[in-house]
Write an enzyme that holds these catalytic residues in place. Structure first.
Site, PDB file in Angstrom:
ATOM      1  N   LYS A  56      45.947  47.452  34.363  1.00  0.00           N
ATOM      2  CA  LYS A  56      46.809  46.592  33.352  1.00  0.00           C
ATOM      3  C   LYS A  56      46.617  44.961  33.030  1.00  0.00           C
ATOM      4  CE  LYS A  56      51.786  45.151  32.767  1.00  0.00           C
ATOM      5  NZ  LYS A  56      53.000  45.794  33.140  1.00  0.00           N
ATOM      6  N   GLU A  77      40.152  44.706  43.597  1.00  0.00           N
ATOM      7  CA  GLU A  77      39.628  45.826  43.769  1.00  0.00           C
ATOM      8  C   GLU A  77      38.736  46.120  42.636  1.00  0.00           C
ATOM      9  OE1 GLU A  77      42.100  45.181  44.654  1.00  0.00           O
ATOM     10  OE2 GLU A  77      43.227  45.750  47.072  1.00  0.00           O
ATOM     11  N   GLY A  82      52.959  49.315  35.186  1.00  0.00           N
ATOM     12  CA  GLY A  82      51.134  50.176  36.230  1.00  0.00           C
ATOM     13  C   GLY A  82      51.625  51.921  36.535  1.00  0.00           C
ATOM     14  N   ARG A  83      53.070  51.787  37.719  1.00  0.00           N
ATOM     15  CA  ARG A  83      53.456  52.880  38.519  1.00  0.00           C
ATOM     16  C   ARG A  83      53.937  53.506  37.489  1.00  0.00           C
ATOM     17  NH1 ARG A  83      55.724  48.593  40.214  1.00  0.00           N
ATOM     18  NH2 ARG A  83      57.906  48.452  39.656  1.00  0.00           N
ATOM     19  N   GLU A 103      57.352  51.087  45.293  1.00  0.00           N
ATOM     20  CA  GLU A 103      56.835  50.154  44.465  1.00  0.00           C
ATOM     21  C   GLU A 103      57.896  49.744  44.098  1.00  0.00           C
ATOM     22  OE1 GLU A 103      53.363  48.868  42.042  1.00  0.00           O
ATOM     23  OE2 GLU A 103      52.562  48.421  43.917  1.00  0.00           O
ATOM     24  N   HIS A 147      52.204  73.681  58.830  1.00  0.00           N
ATOM     25  CA  HIS A 147      51.476  74.335  60.720  1.00  0.00           C
ATOM     26  C   HIS A 147      50.824  72.213  60.807  1.00  0.00           C
ATOM     27  CE1 HIS A 147      50.127  78.322  60.230  1.00  0.00           C
ATOM     28  NE2 HIS A 147      50.801  78.063  58.600  1.00  0.00           N
ATOM     29  N   LYS A 192      47.998  39.645  48.873  1.00  0.00           N
ATOM     30  CA  LYS A 192      46.661  38.861  47.897  1.00  0.00           C
ATOM     31  C   LYS A 192      46.493  37.503  48.074  1.00  0.00           C
ATOM     32  CE  LYS A 192      48.333  41.906  44.056  1.00  0.00           C
ATOM     33  NZ  LYS A 192      48.753  42.725  42.546  1.00  0.00           N
TER      34      LYS A 192
HETATM   35  O1  F6P Z   1      49.426  45.618  43.862  1.00  0.00           O
HETATM   36  C1  F6P Z   1      50.172  46.357  42.895  1.00  0.00           C
HETATM   37  C2  F6P Z   1      49.895  46.360  41.373  1.00  0.00           C
HETATM   38  O2  F6P Z   1      50.231  44.952  40.442  1.00  0.00           O
HETATM   39  C3  F6P Z   1      50.371  48.011  40.893  1.00  0.00           C
HETATM   40  O3  F6P Z   1      51.496  47.695  40.362  1.00  0.00           O
HETATM   41  C4  F6P Z   1      49.234  48.020  40.273  1.00  0.00           C
HETATM   42  O4  F6P Z   1      49.805  50.098  39.563  1.00  0.00           O
HETATM   43  C5  F6P Z   1      47.942  48.281  40.363  1.00  0.00           C
HETATM   44  O5  F6P Z   1      48.090  46.394  41.675  1.00  0.00           O
HETATM   45  C6  F6P Z   1      47.329  47.756  39.855  1.00  0.00           C
HETATM   46  O6  F6P Z   1      46.738  46.619  39.294  1.00  0.00           O
HETATM   47  P1  F6P Z   1      46.169  46.606  37.168  1.00  0.00           P
HETATM   48  O7  F6P Z   1      46.669  47.751  36.721  1.00  0.00           O
HETATM   49  O8  F6P Z   1      46.327  44.705  37.263  1.00  0.00           O
HETATM   50  O9  F6P Z   1      45.364  46.733  38.325  1.00  0.00           O
END
Ligand code: F6P
Length: 565
Positions: free
Chosen positions: A215, A221, A287-288, A373, A404, A528
């Protein structure tokens, strides 16, 4: 900006009624067996249908009259007003000053003009973007889109994390049988180098398309993994002499093998991805809450536009039901209130989600981000402290595997764990074991578990089986362990859309009762920020090391001693 303070649910007449009701039920003794025996209409009054899904709430610790109190609480916290505000684009995400319009992502063409947000026709924008995605997906699916060496795409690698990974990864697994173009997908999310290493190890670069989803397009990452993927692609292509060393060829390879999904198209261009191969969305999509936006591009490629449209239609079905059904009959609202009932009156801390469908094995993980979240918060949307407990811990694994493993604790442990059991009548893979239909063996377990949890087994029943007296207590099941059964026809794109929208709106209902801004996530920021400060301390900077707390210094010193370069 003036912020309307949330209603304090705990001070409402409905809350007081629920408290009294709870006290009365406790005084009477919670006894599902008795409640079923005394009330022939219990099942009739506590079952519901919404879209293609059937809901049985009768094995919950409520009586039919509880529902009216749930509906009153919804009225008291002004749920209708807030729902209307959300659907129409009011900035209900006030800590980020944003509208919350994931419901606009699944509106049909005919709703163009219906949602104007900050002067923009949200539905028109959504539909225009979908058309671009579908055109691209069709090219990849038909083989018209070729990699830099002229080969068709066989594997799509989605690079993203959180909402840019969990939704598409979960839905890809859930809908696997609908992948009809010979294209498979993989998902790289973790910055742990093991993730990308394992996902690329046996990949053919000539037939791979990377979809970089972020987003913000600033997530550490995702950008690290995207750079690694680019290195890998170019390195592998050069190694097999498929491209030369020129910058032009590298740029061409990137343009054929990388596309992006983001709200930040400037950053996408900076990364070197052709803006023609980038699909946007908007800051009013959390995002979610984004799997049904361009974030689902991998799904549109693998399953095709028609299936993606069915997926959106499933969401829409539940949105409409949620927005139009009176609270007392509205199972989406009632399930949200039921979660509040358990969290705040029974003081439960966790909630299990147990899909009896192996294709849904990532659904609990997906729900963890959606629910935790959103509602894992201690201050309300006006900055004041919450007035009661919030956010349950959602967790689970598919049945029967969980049976199980951890069901022991749900059946006989000391804490109450409400559980959602989800199953579908039809299977994509009908099998026989002799003359036994294996799906029926499976569904027999789905039904048996909720029955065992609700009604248990008394000491006398255990004794009647000839159990030695000293082990009778260990074999008693108390019962009265609450479950909701969600039963569907089949797990197809439509039903998956329904299921996701269901939990999105349940989360919204709970957040409204607690007065939360369910659409921000400030709680992820501190970690972060600290990671940025700490990373140099690992080996690069003694100054950064010395700036840390004693525990962190000790851990880094251990690392420095044992790390092999
Ligand atoms: O760190 C949490 C977050 O901001 C989530 O809410 C989001 O879905 C995820 O990181 C990834 O963010 P992005 O889509 O901006 O890479």
């Amino acid at each position: 900006m003036a912020i309307n303070p949330p209603v304090d649910a705990t001070q409402t007449p409905a809350w007081a009624k629920l408290q009294k009701h709870y006290d009365e039920l406790q005084a009477e003794g919670i006894d599902l067996k008795k409640w079923f025996a005394e009330d022939a209409d219990r099942v009739k009054n506590l079952t519901f249908d919404a879209g293609t899904l059937h809901f049985d709430l009768s094995k919950n610790l409520i009586k039919p009259e509880t529902l009216a109190m749930f509906a009153e609480l919804a009225d008291d916290v002004k749920l209708a007003e807030r729902t209307k505000a959300m659907f129409s684009g009011v900035h209900i995400n006030n800590t980020e000053d944003r509208a919350v319009l994931h419901t606009a992502l699944r509106r049909p063409d005919s709703d163009k003009g219906a949602v104007i947000v900050d002067g923009q026709d949200a539905v028109a924008d959504v539909r225009a973007t979908l058309e671009r995605i579908y055109a691209f997906a069709n090219k990849v699916r038909s083989g018209e889109w070729k990699g830099v060496t002229g080969k068709e795409i066989k594997t799509v690698v989605n690079i993203g994390i959180g909402g840019s990974d969990l939704g598409p990864a979960m839905a890809y697994k859930a809908l696997r049988p609908y992948a009809d173009a010979g294209i498979t997908a993989r998902f790289v999310s973790n910055i742990d180098p093991n993730d990308i290493a394992e996902k690329t190890r046996d990949l053919d670069p000539e037939t791979t398309l990377f979809v970089v989803v972020s987003k913000t397009f600033t997530t550490l990452e995702t950008l690290t993994n995207a750079r690694e993927a680019r290195e890998w692609l170019l390195g592998e292509l050069k190694m097999r002499n498929a491209i030369d060393d020129s910058e032009e060829k590298a740029a061409e390879a990137v343009s054929k093998h990388f596309i992006a999904v983001s709200t930040n198209l400037e950053k996408v261009a900076e990364f070197g991805i052709d803006p023609n191969n980038a699909f946007g969305f908007w800051n009013w999509v959390g995002g979610r809450y984004s799997v049904d936006s361009a974030v689902g591009t991998t799904l549109a490629i693998v399953f095709g536009p028609a299936r993606f449209e069915e997926f959106l239609a499933g969401f829409r079905e539940i949105d409409k039901y949620f927005a139009e059904t009176p609270f007392e009959k509205n199972v989406v609202v009632l399930l949200g209130m039921l979660n509040v009932w358990y969290r705040n009156f029974f003081n439960v801390a966790s909630h299990a989600v147990l899909p009896y469908n192996q294709y849904l094995d990532r659904f609990p993980a997906y729900l963890q981000q959606l629910t935790m979240e959103s509602n894992g918060k201690s201050v309300r949307w006006d900055g004041t402290p919450v007035t009661t407990q919030t956010g349950e811990i959602f967790w689970g694994e598919p049945g029967t595997n969980g049976q199980h493993a951890f069901y022991q604790l749900i059946h006989q442990g000391t804490q109450l764990i409400p559980a959602d059991f989800i199953a579908f009548a039809n299977t994509t893979n009908p099998l026989k074991d002799g003359d036994q239909d294996v799906q029926e063996l499976f569904l027999g377990n789905f039904l048996a578990q909720t029955k065992a949890l609700a009604f248990g087994k008394t000491a006398d029943e255990v004794r009647a089986e000839g159990t030695p007296e000293e082990i009778v207590p260990a074999r008693v099941f108390e019962g009265n362990r609450p479950t909701t059964s969600i039963f569907g026809v089949r797990l197809d794109p439509f039903a998956l859309g329904e299921l996701i929208a269901l939990y999105e709106q349940i989360t919204f209902v709970e957040g409204t009762v607690w007065g939360l801004d369910s659409y921000d996530q400030w709680g992820v920021e501190l970690g972060k920020q600290l990671a940025k400060e700490i990373t140099p301390a690992l080996s690069k900077s003694d100054e950064a090391l010395l700036a840390q707390d004693p525990s962190t210094i000790d851990l880094i010193n251990y690392y420095r001693k044992v790390r092999e370069f």
